[in-house]
Design a protein around this motif. Structure first.
Motif, PDB file in Angstrom:
ATOM      1  N   PHE A  76     -27.541 -10.177  27.045  1.00  0.00           N
ATOM      2  CA  PHE A  76     -28.486 -10.828  27.935  1.00  0.00           C
ATOM      3  C   PHE A  76     -28.574 -10.216  29.331  1.00  0.00           C
ATOM      4  CE2 PHE A  76     -27.165 -14.112  24.873  1.00  0.00           C
ATOM      5  CZ  PHE A  76     -28.400 -14.388  24.313  1.00  0.00           C
ATOM      6  N   ILE A  77     -27.456 -10.067  29.992  1.00  0.00           N
ATOM      7  CA  ILE A  77     -27.501  -9.610  31.380  1.00  0.00           C
ATOM      8  C   ILE A  77     -27.890  -8.142  31.461  1.00  0.00           C
ATOM      9  CG2 ILE A  77     -26.137  -9.290  33.482  1.00  0.00           C
ATOM     10  CD1 ILE A  77     -24.716 -11.906  32.802  1.00  0.00           C
ATOM     11  N   ALA A  78     -27.385  -7.319  30.546  1.00  0.00           N
ATOM     12  CA  ALA A  78     -27.785  -5.900  30.533  1.00  0.00           C
ATOM     13  C   ALA A  78     -29.276  -5.771  30.221  1.00  0.00           C
ATOM     14  CB  ALA A  78     -26.965  -5.127  29.508  1.00  0.00           C
TER      15      ALA A  78
ATOM     16  N   LEU B 144     -22.595  -1.359  21.649  1.00  0.00           N
ATOM     17  CA  LEU B 144     -21.627  -0.589  20.872  1.00  0.00           C
ATOM     18  C   LEU B 144     -20.198  -0.949  21.288  1.00  0.00           C
ATOM     19  CD1 LEU B 144     -21.184   1.693  18.786  1.00  0.00           C
ATOM     20  CD2 LEU B 144     -21.263   3.294  20.701  1.00  0.00           C
ATOM     21  N   PHE B 145     -19.971  -1.066  22.586  1.00  0.00           N
ATOM     22  CA  PHE B 145     -18.656  -1.466  23.081  1.00  0.00           C
ATOM     23  C   PHE B 145     -18.283  -2.847  22.551  1.00  0.00           C
ATOM     24  CE2 PHE B 145     -16.157  -3.713  26.333  1.00  0.00           C
ATOM     25  CZ  PHE B 145     -15.004  -2.935  26.316  1.00  0.00           C
ATOM     26  N   ARG B 146     -19.236  -3.762  22.585  1.00  0.00           N
ATOM     27  CA  ARG B 146     -18.997  -5.113  22.055  1.00  0.00           C
ATOM     28  C   ARG B 146     -18.598  -5.046  20.584  1.00  0.00           C
ATOM     29  NH1 ARG B 146     -24.373  -7.857  21.068  1.00  0.00           N
ATOM     30  NH2 ARG B 146     -24.257  -6.292  19.436  1.00  0.00           N
TER      31      ARG B 146
ATOM     32  N   LEU C 107     -27.195  -7.889  41.948  1.00  0.00           N
ATOM     33  CA  LEU C 107     -25.811  -8.101  41.521  1.00  0.00           C
ATOM     34  C   LEU C 107     -25.647  -7.846  40.026  1.00  0.00           C
ATOM     35  CD1 LEU C 107     -24.877 -11.277  43.597  1.00  0.00           C
ATOM     36  CD2 LEU C 107     -24.070  -8.935  43.939  1.00  0.00           C
ATOM     37  N   SER C 108     -26.649  -8.201  39.249  1.00  0.00           N
ATOM     38  CA  SER C 108     -26.610  -7.947  37.803  1.00  0.00           C
ATOM     39  C   SER C 108     -26.543  -6.451  37.521  1.00  0.00           C
ATOM     40  CB  SER C 108     -27.837  -8.530  37.104  1.00  0.00           C
ATOM     41  OG  SER C 108     -27.886  -9.910  37.252  1.00  0.00           O
ATOM     42  N   ILE C 109     -27.351  -5.686  38.235  1.00  0.00           N
ATOM     43  CA  ILE C 109     -27.358  -4.224  38.054  1.00  0.00           C
ATOM     44  C   ILE C 109     -25.999  -3.641  38.417  1.00  0.00           C
ATOM     45  CG2 ILE C 109     -28.343  -2.072  38.944  1.00  0.00           C
ATOM     46  CD1 ILE C 109     -31.052  -3.593  39.078  1.00  0.00           C
ATOM     47  N   LEU C 110     -25.425  -4.079  39.552  1.00  0.00           N
ATOM     48  CA  LEU C 110     -24.102  -3.588  39.953  1.00  0.00           C
ATOM     49  C   LEU C 110     -23.034  -3.951  38.927  1.00  0.00           C
ATOM     50  CD1 LEU C 110     -23.998  -4.323  43.800  1.00  0.00           C
ATOM     51  CD2 LEU C 110     -24.322  -2.123  42.656  1.00  0.00           C
ATOM     52  N   LEU C 111     -23.061  -5.187  38.477  1.00  0.00           N
ATOM     53  CA  LEU C 111     -22.077  -5.650  37.498  1.00  0.00           C
ATOM     54  C   LEU C 111     -22.201  -4.874  36.187  1.00  0.00           C
ATOM     55  CD1 LEU C 111     -19.913  -7.727  36.571  1.00  0.00           C
ATOM     56  CD2 LEU C 111     -21.838  -9.125  35.778  1.00  0.00           C
ATOM     57  N   VAL C 112     -23.411  -4.745  35.688  1.00  0.00           N
ATOM     58  CA  VAL C 112     -23.619  -4.051  34.416  1.00  0.00           C
ATOM     59  C   VAL C 112     -23.222  -2.586  34.520  1.00  0.00           C
ATOM     60  CG1 VAL C 112     -25.378  -3.314  32.761  1.00  0.00           C
ATOM     61  CG2 VAL C 112     -25.355  -5.664  33.568  1.00  0.00           C
ATOM     62  N   ARG C 113     -23.527  -1.949  35.651  1.00  0.00           N
ATOM     63  CA  ARG C 113     -23.126  -0.534  35.816  1.00  0.00           C
ATOM     64  C   ARG C 113     -21.608  -0.381  35.814  1.00  0.00           C
ATOM     65  NH1 ARG C 113     -27.584   1.568  40.124  1.00  0.00           N
ATOM     66  NH2 ARG C 113     -29.177   2.057  38.589  1.00  0.00           N
ATOM     67  N   SER C 114     -20.906  -1.295  36.475  1.00  0.00           N
ATOM     68  CA  SER C 114     -19.442  -1.181  36.502  1.00  0.00           C
ATOM     69  C   SER C 114     -18.839  -1.466  35.125  1.00  0.00           C
ATOM     70  CB  SER C 114     -18.839  -2.098  37.569  1.00  0.00           C
ATOM     71  OG  SER C 114     -19.092  -3.440  37.269  1.00  0.00           O
ATOM     72  N   VAL C 115     -19.372  -2.440  34.414  1.00  0.00           N
ATOM     73  CA  VAL C 115     -18.897  -2.719  33.051  1.00  0.00           C
ATOM     74  C   VAL C 115     -19.235  -1.538  32.136  1.00  0.00           C
ATOM     75  CG1 VAL C 115     -19.168  -4.228  31.041  1.00  0.00           C
ATOM     76  CG2 VAL C 115     -18.985  -5.216  33.326  1.00  0.00           C
ATOM     77  N   HIS C 116     -20.399  -0.945  32.332  1.00  0.00           N
ATOM     78  CA  HIS C 116     -20.810   0.213  31.528  1.00  0.00           C
ATOM     79  C   HIS C 116     -19.866   1.390  31.760  1.00  0.00           C
ATOM     80  CE1 HIS C 116     -23.346   3.864  30.773  1.00  0.00           C
ATOM     81  NE2 HIS C 116     -23.427   3.250  29.609  1.00  0.00           N
ATOM     82  N   LYS C 117     -19.476   1.605  32.993  1.00  0.00           N
ATOM     83  CA  LYS C 117     -18.558   2.701  33.315  1.00  0.00           C
ATOM     84  C   LYS C 117     -17.229   2.501  32.579  1.00  0.00           C
ATOM     85  CE  LYS C 117     -16.584   5.093  37.317  1.00  0.00           C
ATOM     86  NZ  LYS C 117     -16.491   5.098  38.777  1.00  0.00           N
TER      87      LYS C 117
END
Length: 140
Positions: A63-65, A81-83, A120-130
């Motif tokens: 959802f958030i991504a 894929l990570f999930r 904030l969603s973009i920042l959060l998703v980018r850090s989780v993606h990294k």
């Protein structure tokens, strides 16, 4: 049993599905009630496993991504894929996924018009993606 040079596609499918059943059918073995019962139970088990696998592979929720980058973005696909590879196999990962699926749609519906929430969603998703890319072995 004939010794044919060719094998038809139906036989290939039967062997792939259940080699033992195929071998028995080719030997013209008469099966008793117990074997038929076990075969039916096995077929039901195969069907359940197949349905579970298909349901898991088609789960496109993230959802958030999706909110931050879009449904078909590379980041969203990497997080799915990570999930599937790192969270679903573990109990705590499945618990996290369940909580995430319960809360994130509500959060997005309440805050979807907020510019700050989008940022904030973009920042959060980018850090989780990294982090996810590191766990995926740098494949993405």
């Amino acid at each position: 049993m004939k010794n044919n040079k060719y094998v038809n596609a139906s036989d290939c499918g039967k062997v792939a599905y259940c080699p033992q059943s195929y071998a028995l059918s080719k030997k013209h073995k008469v099966t008793d009630k117990y074997i038929l019962k076990r075969q039916k139970h096995g077929n039901q088990g195969h069907a359940e496993l197949t349905n579970t696998a298909l349901a898991m592979s088609k789960d496109s929720r993230c959802f958030i991504a999706t909110y931050a980058f879009g449904e078909d973005s590379a980041i969203t696909c990497d997080l799915r894929l990570f999930r599937d590879e790192h969270l679903k196999p573990h109990l705590m990962g499945r618990v996290f996924i369940s909580i995430y699926y319960a809360l994130s749609p509500l959060l997005i519906s309440l805050c979807k018009h907020s510019v700050r929430f989008k940022f904030l969603s973009i920042l959060l998703v980018r850090s989780v993606h990294k982090y996810a890319c590191k766990r995926l072995g740098g494949r993405h």
